[in-house]
Design a protein around this motif. Structure first.
Motif, mmCIF file in Angstrom:
data_model
loop_
_atom_site.group_PDB
_atom_site.id
_atom_site.type_symbol
_atom_site.label_atom_id
_atom_site.label_comp_id
_atom_site.label_asym_id
_atom_site.label_seq_id
_atom_site.Cartn_x
_atom_site.Cartn_y
_atom_site.Cartn_z
ATOM 1 N N ALA A 119 1.181 -5.844 -11.612
ATOM 2 C CA ALA A 119 -0.022 -6.493 -11.445
ATOM 3 C C ALA A 119 -0.154 -7.756 -12.168
ATOM 4 C CB ALA A 119 -1.235 -5.161 -11.791
ATOM 5 N N GLU A 120 0.257 -7.684 -13.453
ATOM 6 C CA GLU A 120 -0.003 -8.854 -14.288
ATOM 7 C C GLU A 120 0.983 -9.979 -13.731
ATOM 8 O OE1 GLU A 120 -2.147 -9.502 -16.260
ATOM 9 O OE2 GLU A 120 -3.031 -7.403 -16.109
ATOM 10 N N LEU A 121 2.107 -9.584 -13.195
ATOM 11 C CA LEU A 121 3.085 -10.320 -12.897
ATOM 12 C C LEU A 121 2.651 -11.217 -11.308
ATOM 13 C CD1 LEU A 121 6.567 -8.939 -13.560
ATOM 14 C CD2 LEU A 121 5.993 -11.011 -14.375
ATOM 15 N N ALA A 122 2.217 -10.485 -10.592
ATOM 16 C CA ALA A 122 1.384 -10.848 -9.306
ATOM 17 C C ALA A 122 0.489 -11.948 -9.494
ATOM 18 C CB ALA A 122 0.867 -9.724 -8.558
ATOM 19 N N GLU A 123 -0.201 -12.014 -10.715
ATOM 20 C CA GLU A 123 -1.324 -13.107 -10.830
ATOM 21 C C GLU A 123 -0.631 -14.542 -11.054
ATOM 22 O OE1 GLU A 123 -4.290 -11.982 -13.728
ATOM 23 O OE2 GLU A 123 -4.663 -9.997 -12.570
#
Length: 197
Positions: free
Chosen positions: A64-68
């Motif tokens: 989820a953090e990488l997607a940002e």
């Protein structure tokens, strides 16, 4: 009596705030990759954790953090541009004194065949406390799938009372993932402390 009650209430509120406060030390190393993004497949450093619910939950938080930051989490290794290798763990410390018992060699082979993440338990010197301190760690290495070259790696470490909100590793990982990938890619070779509620 009323003043005493107000003072006790204020102390209780301060204690509650301290319990919910999160602080992580984050260190990152990378070759200058300001535009680093693409499809990434996440896998555990410990191959025995592959497919476990624990790893899936932690990979989801990191994903989820990488997607940002422009990444897309790939469902399979085949076809992914990058491989993200996750390591995580917890140790505890009782008593006074002593630094973090977690040791990580980062940069120049952090996740090499003969180098890994060391977790242990240390005991401080002095009067023994009744409460344990949990030391939680999350580390990520991003390598190019085609040639295994390491493009980015980092680790986040945070301490919390073992019975507080961020004491359990499962509760700490989303906050660790947020700290680890905040300001991605971050300044290489520098340790930054991130605080959040």
């Amino acid at each position: 009596m009323q003043k005493q009650a107000l003072a006790l209430t204020a102390l209780a509120l301060l204690a509650a705030c301290a319990t919910n406060r999160f602080e992580a030390d984050v260190t990152r190393f990378h070759m200058a990759q300001p535009g680093l993004r693409g499809s990434v497949y996440l896998e555990p450093l410990d191959k025995a954790a592959t497919g476990t619910l624990e790893f899936q939950n932690y990979a989801s938080a990191v994903g989820a953090e990488l997607a940002e930051h422009g990444f897309t989490v790939a469902p399979a290794r085949e076809g992914a541009e990058y491989i993200g290798v996750l390591a995580y763990g917890q140790s505890t410390r009782e008593g006074v004194g002593g630094g973090s018992p977690i040791t990580i060699g980062i940069g120049g082979g952090t996740f090499g065949k003969n180098v890994g993440v060391g977790l242990g338990t240390s005991f401080g010197i002095g009067e023994k406390k009744t409460k344990e301190t949990a030391i939680n760690m999350l580390a990520l290495k991003i390598e190019r799938a085609s040639d295994k070259s390491v493009l980015w790696e980092g680790r986040a470490v945070a301490e919390a009372g073992s019975t507080t909100r961020y004491g359990p590793l499962a509760a700490a990982v989303p906050a660790l993932a947020d700290a680890l990938l905040r300001d991605f890619p971050g300044t290489s070779g520098q340790t930054v402390t991130y605080k959040s509620q």
